[in-house]
Design a protein around this motif. Structure first.
Motif, mmCIF file in Angstrom:
data_model
loop_
_atom_site.group_PDB
_atom_site.id
_atom_site.type_symbol
_atom_site.label_atom_id
_atom_site.label_comp_id
_atom_site.label_asym_id
_atom_site.label_seq_id
_atom_site.Cartn_x
_atom_site.Cartn_y
_atom_site.Cartn_z
ATOM 1 N N PHE A 11 0.824 -1.223 0.000
ATOM 2 C CA PHE A 11 0.000 0.000 0.000
ATOM 3 C C PHE A 11 0.862 1.279 0.000
ATOM 4 N N ILE A 12 1.771 1.402 0.948
ATOM 5 C CA ILE A 12 2.617 2.601 1.016
ATOM 6 C C ILE A 12 3.758 2.507 -0.002
ATOM 7 N N GLY A 13 4.319 1.301 -0.152
ATOM 8 C CA GLY A 13 5.429 1.094 -1.093
ATOM 9 C C GLY A 13 5.072 1.503 -2.515
ATOM 10 N N SER A 29 11.966 -2.559 -6.789
ATOM 11 C CA SER A 29 11.127 -2.998 -5.671
ATOM 12 C C SER A 29 11.400 -4.465 -5.378
ATOM 13 N N ILE A 30 11.456 -4.804 -4.081
ATOM 14 C CA ILE A 30 11.610 -6.201 -3.668
ATOM 15 C C ILE A 30 10.342 -6.615 -2.917
ATOM 16 N N SER A 31 9.667 -7.627 -3.420
ATOM 17 C CA SER A 31 8.558 -8.232 -2.675
ATOM 18 C C SER A 31 8.342 -9.628 -3.237
ATOM 19 N N ARG A 32 7.658 -10.472 -2.475
ATOM 20 C CA ARG A 32 7.510 -11.857 -2.940
ATOM 21 C C ARG A 32 6.647 -11.924 -4.191
ATOM 22 N N SER A 33 5.630 -11.070 -4.260
ATOM 23 C CA SER A 33 4.712 -11.140 -5.408
ATOM 24 C C SER A 33 5.252 -10.413 -6.640
ATOM 25 N N GLY A 34 6.265 -9.592 -6.475
ATOM 26 C CA GLY A 34 6.846 -8.886 -7.626
ATOM 27 C C GLY A 34 5.915 -7.828 -8.190
ATOM 28 N N SER A 50 11.028 -10.249 -7.657
ATOM 29 C CA SER A 50 10.239 -11.150 -6.828
ATOM 30 C C SER A 50 11.180 -11.971 -5.946
ATOM 31 N N ALA A 51 11.213 -11.649 -4.663
ATOM 32 C CA ALA A 51 12.122 -12.353 -3.749
ATOM 33 C C ALA A 51 11.648 -12.174 -2.310
ATOM 34 N N ASP A 52 11.979 -13.162 -1.489
ATOM 35 C CA ASP A 52 11.689 -13.077 -0.055
ATOM 36 C C ASP A 52 12.828 -12.297 0.604
ATOM 37 N N ILE A 53 12.492 -11.314 1.408
ATOM 38 C CA ILE A 53 13.511 -10.455 2.015
ATOM 39 C C ILE A 53 14.460 -11.263 2.909
ATOM 40 N N PHE A 54 13.951 -12.396 3.425
ATOM 41 C CA PHE A 54 14.778 -13.212 4.325
ATOM 42 C C PHE A 54 15.740 -14.136 3.563
ATOM 43 N N HIS A 71 12.602 0.998 3.458
ATOM 44 C CA HIS A 71 12.118 -0.319 3.890
ATOM 45 C C HIS A 71 10.681 -0.197 4.398
ATOM 46 N N THR A 72 9.737 -0.825 3.689
ATOM 47 C CA THR A 72 8.327 -0.698 4.109
ATOM 48 C C THR A 72 7.738 -2.018 4.599
ATOM 49 N N ILE A 73 8.501 -3.111 4.542
ATOM 50 C CA ILE A 73 7.934 -4.419 4.927
ATOM 51 C C ILE A 73 7.572 -4.425 6.415
ATOM 52 N N PHE A 111 13.321 3.858 7.250
ATOM 53 C CA PHE A 111 12.535 2.745 7.804
ATOM 54 C C PHE A 111 11.113 3.214 8.114
ATOM 55 N N LEU A 112 10.111 2.521 7.530
ATOM 56 C CA LEU A 112 8.710 2.820 7.825
ATOM 57 C C LEU A 112 8.358 2.202 9.171
ATOM 58 N N SER A 113 8.449 3.003 10.204
ATOM 59 C CA SER A 113 8.115 2.548 11.549
ATOM 60 C C SER A 113 6.653 2.935 11.823
ATOM 61 N N ALA A 127 8.672 -4.363 18.433
ATOM 62 C CA ALA A 127 9.562 -4.859 17.365
ATOM 63 C C ALA A 127 10.040 -3.694 16.487
ATOM 64 N N LYS A 128 9.127 -2.748 16.213
ATOM 65 C CA LYS A 128 9.518 -1.569 15.418
ATOM 66 C C LYS A 128 10.610 -0.776 16.146
ATOM 67 N N ARG A 129 10.433 -0.595 17.458
ATOM 68 C CA ARG A 129 11.408 0.199 18.222
ATOM 69 C C ARG A 129 12.763 -0.514 18.287
ATOM 70 N N PRO A 147 4.467 7.270 11.073
ATOM 71 C CA PRO A 147 3.094 7.722 10.835
ATOM 72 C C PRO A 147 2.135 7.025 11.800
ATOM 73 N N GLY A 148 0.913 7.560 11.898
ATOM 74 C CA GLY A 148 -0.132 6.876 12.677
ATOM 75 C C GLY A 148 -0.911 5.988 11.729
ATOM 76 N N PHE A 149 -2.129 6.418 11.398
ATOM 77 C CA PHE A 149 -2.953 5.670 10.439
ATOM 78 C C PHE A 149 -2.766 6.289 9.051
ATOM 79 N N VAL A 150 -2.596 5.434 8.043
ATOM 80 C CA VAL A 150 -2.364 5.931 6.676
ATOM 81 C C VAL A 150 -3.535 5.500 5.799
ATOM 82 N N TYR A 151 -4.053 6.437 4.985
ATOM 83 C CA TYR A 151 -5.202 6.097 4.143
ATOM 84 C C TYR A 151 -4.955 6.468 2.680
HETATM 85 N N1 LIG Z 1 -0.821 1.298 6.563
HETATM 86 C C1 LIG Z 1 -0.768 2.006 7.691
HETATM 87 O O1 LIG Z 1 -1.768 2.605 8.155
HETATM 88 C C2 LIG Z 1 0.539 2.118 8.455
HETATM 89 C C3 LIG Z 1 0.623 2.980 9.549
HETATM 90 C C4 LIG Z 1 1.835 3.093 10.244
HETATM 91 C C5 LIG Z 1 2.925 2.343 9.856
HETATM 92 N N2 LIG Z 1 2.802 1.487 8.796
HETATM 93 C C6 LIG Z 1 3.984 0.675 8.419
HETATM 94 O O2 LIG Z 1 4.281 0.948 7.064
HETATM 95 C C7 LIG Z 1 4.756 -0.241 6.434
HETATM 96 C C8 LIG Z 1 3.992 -0.478 5.139
HETATM 97 O O3 LIG Z 1 2.612 -0.670 5.452
HETATM 98 P P1 LIG Z 1 1.586 -1.100 4.312
HETATM 99 O O4 LIG Z 1 0.227 -0.848 4.855
HETATM 100 O O5 LIG Z 1 2.004 -0.495 3.024
HETATM 101 O O6 LIG Z 1 1.838 -2.694 4.260
HETATM 102 P P2 LIG Z 1 1.397 -3.720 3.121
HETATM 103 O O7 LIG Z 1 0.416 -3.117 2.179
HETATM 104 O O8 LIG Z 1 1.022 -4.984 3.826
HETATM 105 O O9 LIG Z 1 2.737 -3.976 2.298
HETATM 106 C C9 LIG Z 1 3.739 -4.833 2.751
HETATM 107 C C10 LIG Z 1 4.699 -5.112 1.598
HETATM 108 O O10 LIG Z 1 5.749 -5.961 2.089
HETATM 109 C C11 LIG Z 1 5.914 -7.063 1.205
HETATM 110 N N3 LIG Z 1 6.423 -8.193 2.001
HETATM 111 C C12 LIG Z 1 5.874 -8.767 3.105
HETATM 112 N N4 LIG Z 1 6.629 -9.787 3.526
HETATM 113 C C13 LIG Z 1 7.688 -9.871 2.679
HETATM 114 C C14 LIG Z 1 8.815 -10.728 2.585
HETATM 115 N N5 LIG Z 1 9.025 -11.726 3.446
HETATM 116 N N6 LIG Z 1 9.709 -10.524 1.586
HETATM 117 C C15 LIG Z 1 9.527 -9.531 0.682
HETATM 118 N N7 LIG Z 1 8.468 -8.679 0.723
HETATM 119 C C16 LIG Z 1 7.562 -8.859 1.704
HETATM 120 C C17 LIG Z 1 4.502 -7.297 0.652
HETATM 121 O O11 LIG Z 1 4.532 -7.964 -0.607
HETATM 122 P P3 LIG Z 1 4.432 -9.573 -0.732
HETATM 123 O O12 LIG Z 1 3.388 -10.023 0.255
HETATM 124 O O13 LIG Z 1 4.082 -9.808 -2.137
HETATM 125 O O14 LIG Z 1 5.787 -10.091 -0.386
HETATM 126 C C18 LIG Z 1 4.062 -5.846 0.428
HETATM 127 O O15 LIG Z 1 4.599 -5.364 -0.780
HETATM 128 C C19 LIG Z 1 4.625 -1.365 7.442
HETATM 129 O O16 LIG Z 1 5.879 -1.655 7.985
HETATM 130 C C20 LIG Z 1 3.693 -0.818 8.499
HETATM 131 O O17 LIG Z 1 3.994 -1.316 9.785
HETATM 132 C C21 LIG Z 1 1.650 1.345 8.088
#
Ligand SMILES: NC(=O)c1ccc[n+]([C@@H]2O[C@H](COP(=O)([O-])OP(=O)(O)OC[C@H]3O[C@@H](n4cnc5c(N)ncnc54)[C@H](OP(=O)(O)O)[C@@H]3O)[C@@H](O)[C@H]2O)c1
Length: 219
Positions: A11-13, A29-34, A50-54, A71-73, A111-113, A127-129, A147-151
């Motif tokens: 969503f944020i990425g 961009s790195i994510s499992r779904s690519g 398309s890759a697992d971060i681990f 880093h947004t994961i 880092f997206l905390s 864990a974030k801290r 951030p707090g809540f993101v929309y």
């Molecule tokens: N949304 C909010 O309101 C909000 C508020 C405050 C802070 N945040 C923080 O902002 C960050 C982003 O939030 P978001 O809402 O954008 O999250 P999101 O939509 O769930 O996105 C997470 C991303 O991480 C990827 N990912 C997850 N596990 C992975 C792995 N093992 N290897 C590679 N990629 C992986 C996912 O893709 P795949 O599943 O395809 O791998 C996806 O692209 C988070 O850390 C969250 O804690 C969010």
């Protein structure tokens, strides 16, 4: 200038990748779904890996010549039976990525905390801290966005929740609680992340008010 976004399909990425392409950066961009299933012109300009971060051996070479990493994961819900924990996703994923960035001499790490979490999600914020602390000890310029809540439109329910939160903000008994998570548009968070990535004068924690302030100076 080259930017690597972990979780760029999220969503944020996604918003960060879109904005970075519009600004003329090379984006990986790195994510499992690519590649996400979105039909907009800018999407073709991102390199979707398309890759697992681990499993860093599968993606870390993309850090070469990178100027910054965002880093947004992260997860909001644990599934312990499947090994999906706050410790691993919200802390270890960030530390692993920052250590790889350091190996490739990437100088800037964002880092997206998060601002806070209710008691029921204390593991999420702890864990974030921990991640912030570990990353701060590395020789990188690090920035922690809280951030707090993101929309945004890509998450329709978030729009309704943000409206309710903004109404609730005017009720004195809810004001303090909502202030902690005050809703911000995803574009604002993405703009701040990009500024943090490429402005050397920014470092450390950027809270909700800081995100609002930085957006007003965004051009
Ligand atoms: N949304 C909010 O309101 C909000 C508020 C405050 C802070 N945040 C923080 O902002 C960050 C982003 O939030 P978001 O809402 O954008 O999250 P999101 O939509 O769930 O996105 C997470 C991303 O991480 C990827 N990912 C997850 N596990 C992975 C792995 N093992 N290897 C590679 N990629 C992986 C996912 O893709 P795949 O599943 O395809 O791998 C996806 O692209 C988070 O850390 C969250 O804690 C969010």
């Amino acid at each position: 200038m080259k930017l690597l976004v972990t979780g760029g399909s999220g969503f944020i990425g996604l918003e960060i990748c879109k904005l970075a392409i519009m600004e003329g950066y090379a984006v990986v961009s790195i994510s499992r779904s690519g590649r996400p299933n979105i039909h907009e012109d800018w999407v073709d300009q991102v390199e979707w890996v398309s890759a697992d971060i681990f499993e860093p051996t599968r993606w870390k070479t993309h850090l070469s010549d990178c100027d910054a990493v965002i880093h947004t994961i992260g997860i909001l819900r644990e599934r312990k039976k499947e090994g999906i924990t706050f410790e691993k996703w919200n802390c270890k994923s960030a530390v692993v990525t920052a250590e790889c960035a350091q190996t490739f001499q990437v100088k800037n790490f964002i880092f997206l905390s998060a601002s806070s979490a209710p008691a029921i999600l204390s593991g999420y914020i702890k864990a974030k801290r921990r991640a912030e602390q570990d990353i701060a000890s590395l020789p990188l310029r690090s920035v922690f966005l809280r951030p707090g809540f993101v929309y945004g439109f890509h998450r329709p329910l978030s729009l309704a929740i943000a409206i309710l939160m903004r109404i609730g903000y005017f009720l004195p008994f809810l004001r303090g609680f909502i202030k902690t998570y005050y809703p911000l548009p995803v574009k604002m968070v993405a703009q701040t992340a990009l500024q943090a990535a490429f402005r050397d004068d920014i470092s450390g924690i950027i809270d909700i008010e800081g995100i609002k302030r930085l957006t007003t100076s965004y051009s």
